[in-house]
Scaffold this active site. Structure first.
Site, short mmCIF file in Angstrom:
data_model
loop_
_atom_site.label_atom_id
_atom_site.label_comp_id
_atom_site.label_asym_id
_atom_site.label_seq_id
_atom_site.Cartn_x
_atom_site.Cartn_y
_atom_site.Cartn_z
N CYS A 85 -50.60 -9.32 -48.75
CA CYS A 85 -50.08 -8.16 -49.73
C CYS A 85 -50.84 -6.68 -49.28
O CYS A 85 -49.88 -5.98 -49.75
CB CYS A 85 -50.42 -8.44 -51.05
SG CYS A 85 -52.35 -8.45 -51.43
N CYS A 124 -57.40 -8.81 -48.50
CA CYS A 124 -56.88 -7.76 -47.56
C CYS A 124 -57.71 -6.66 -47.41
O CYS A 124 -57.83 -6.12 -46.14
CB CYS A 124 -55.42 -7.58 -48.05
SG CYS A 124 -54.09 -8.76 -48.08
N HIS A 175 -45.09 -29.78 -36.61
CA HIS A 175 -45.33 -30.39 -38.31
C HIS A 175 -44.11 -30.07 -39.10
O HIS A 175 -43.53 -30.74 -39.88
CB HIS A 175 -46.59 -30.01 -38.88
CG HIS A 175 -47.64 -30.63 -38.08
ND1 HIS A 175 -47.99 -32.02 -38.08
CD2 HIS A 175 -48.96 -30.16 -37.80
CE1 HIS A 175 -49.17 -32.39 -37.48
NE2 HIS A 175 -49.82 -31.36 -37.41
N THR A 211 -47.95 -26.62 -35.37
CA THR A 211 -47.55 -26.16 -36.74
C THR A 211 -45.92 -26.31 -36.94
O THR A 211 -45.58 -26.70 -37.76
CB THR A 211 -47.80 -24.74 -37.28
OG1 THR A 211 -49.10 -24.61 -37.08
CG2 THR A 211 -47.36 -24.37 -38.49
N CYS A 223 -46.15 -24.35 -31.30
CA CYS A 223 -47.29 -24.81 -31.60
C CYS A 223 -47.49 -26.15 -32.61
O CYS A 223 -46.25 -26.57 -33.05
CB CYS A 223 -47.75 -23.70 -32.48
SG CYS A 223 -49.44 -23.79 -33.60
N CYS A 250 -54.59 -7.23 -52.09
CA CYS A 250 -55.97 -7.88 -52.69
C CYS A 250 -57.25 -7.64 -51.99
O CYS A 250 -57.39 -7.22 -51.14
CB CYS A 250 -55.55 -9.43 -52.73
SG CYS A 250 -55.46 -10.06 -51.04
N CYS A 307 -54.94 -14.01 -47.35
CA CYS A 307 -54.47 -13.22 -48.67
C CYS A 307 -53.76 -14.27 -49.56
O CYS A 307 -53.37 -15.23 -49.07
CB CYS A 307 -53.28 -12.21 -47.97
SG CYS A 307 -52.21 -11.56 -49.51
ZN LIG Z 1 -49.93 -21.49 -33.81
ZN LIG Z 2 -53.61 -9.50 -49.81
#
Ligand SMILES: [Zn+2]
Ligand SMILES: [Zn+2]
Length: 344
Positions: free
Chosen positions: A90, A96, A42, A39, A37, A93, A104
């Site tokens: 998590c 979530c 990068h 990402t 990807c 929160c 999150c």
């Molecule tokens: Zn991706």
């Molecule tokens: Zn969370």
């Protein structure tokens, strides 16, 4: 186990590392294919703000369930093919609880914040694992994560049946958004792309996309032409560059919505005057939530457009050649999805 480790930026090597140890309610997956990807590229090149070496990158994968650690009954058989959502929240929160695990406060994306799937094995929480039938080509299943991203983008845009959509940037995510927008009942789906090979690829998908090259001819006239002078109901900005930002406010209809998907490497200027005068709605969108990962798995299981998805896989490398594959992904501007073959 064998893993591809970014030891320092621009250097990734294959080495033996310990197999992940399972915590309670976790599963170990033997990776078959992993997708590269933007990402990952990068991170490899050192342009990612959060990822730090040493790191095993990768968050797009398909594999087989190798081991589980739980005493609860499970719906899986060891050895069966599975997909897994590559992130955890998590679980506690506010976000979530709203099902927005993708944003999150303590978000952990595999291959970014912790080790990923460019390895023989990856461990994931059991609740993130989805079974996939043997009959489906694993290379298609390897695309479930980017498909989940596209589903998240389109759902969050509230695109309605019969509305018009413009996608700025016709790479893998752009094409997938266009496919999902069509599936969602958009009356007109237009992709803006400057690379002629990608323009041709989008046209050859034969899914009724219109493709415009903003560098060729008068873009304003083209927008007017395809939208009866109105502009687009929803604009998906995937390019993350200034030219894309200039186009998004121009191309959106009065009262329209702009989805901010592309992550700019450098901040860009947005025509906020246009946002005000046109009462535009701008919405940020990050990776995907679990509900959209589940939807993407279902779309693949139900063969919504698997033959079209498969066409996105344009290149394949062996995991041993991961460095070559990443360098290719940087250099080559025409490819769509590059897959790594990790194990049989
Ligand atoms: Zn991706
Ligand atoms: Zn969370």
């Amino acid at each position: 186990m064998k893993a591809a480790v970014i030891e320092e930026f621009n250097n990734i090597i294959i080495k033996e590392v310990p197999k992940p140890q399972l915590g309670y309610d976790e599963a170990l997956i033997k990776v078959e294919y992993a997708g590269i990807c933007g990402t990952d590229v990068h991170i490899f090149a050192g342009h990612h703000k959060q990822a730090k070496p040493p790191l095993i990158p990768g968050h797009e994968f398909v594999g087989r369930l190798a081991e589980v650690n739980t005493d609860k009954p499970i719906n899986f058989k060891i050895g069966q093919r599975v997909a897994a959502q590559p992130l955890t929240g998590c679980g506690k929160c506010e976000l979530c609880i709203q099902g927005r695990d993708n944003v999150c406060v303590d978000l952990n994306i595999f291959g970014v914040h912790s080790n990923g799937c460019f390895a023989e094995y990856i461990k994931v929480p059991l609740k993130k694992v989805y079974s996939v039938p043997e009959t489906i080509d694993p290379k298609i299943v390897a695309l479930v994560e980017p498909l989940a991203v596209a589903m998240h983008d389109v759902r969050r845009s509230n695109l309605l049946v019969g509305q018009t959509a413009l996608i700025i940037g016709g790479g893998p995510i752009g094409i997938l958004i266009a496919m999902v927008a069509k599936l969602n009942g958009a009356s007109k789906v237009v992709i803006s792309e400057i690379n002629e090979k990608r323009v041709k690829f989008a046209e050859d998908m034969d899914m009724g996309f219109d493709v415009i090259n903003p560098l060729k001819g008068n873009i304003d006239e083209k927008i007017k032409g395809v939208t009866h002078n109105m502009g687009f109901d929803v604009v998906y900005e995937v390019s993350g560059v200034q030219a894309g930002a200039d186009l998004m406010t121009k191309a959106a209809k009065i009262g329209g919505t702009i989805m901010m998907i592309g992550i700019p490497t450098k901040s860009y200027i947005v025509d906020t005057g246009a946002v005000t005068l046109k009462e535009l709605e701008m919405r940020g969108v990050r990776i995907h939530s679990q509900i959209n990962f589940a939807a993407a798995v279902d779309a693949i299981k139900n063969n919504v457009f698997n033959d079209k998805l498969k066409r996105l896989v344009t290149n394949e490398f062996d995991i041993e050649d991961v460095k070559k594959a990443l360098e290719f992904s940087i250099k080559d501007k025409d490819h769509f999805k590059v897959l790594l073959k990790v194990s049989k």
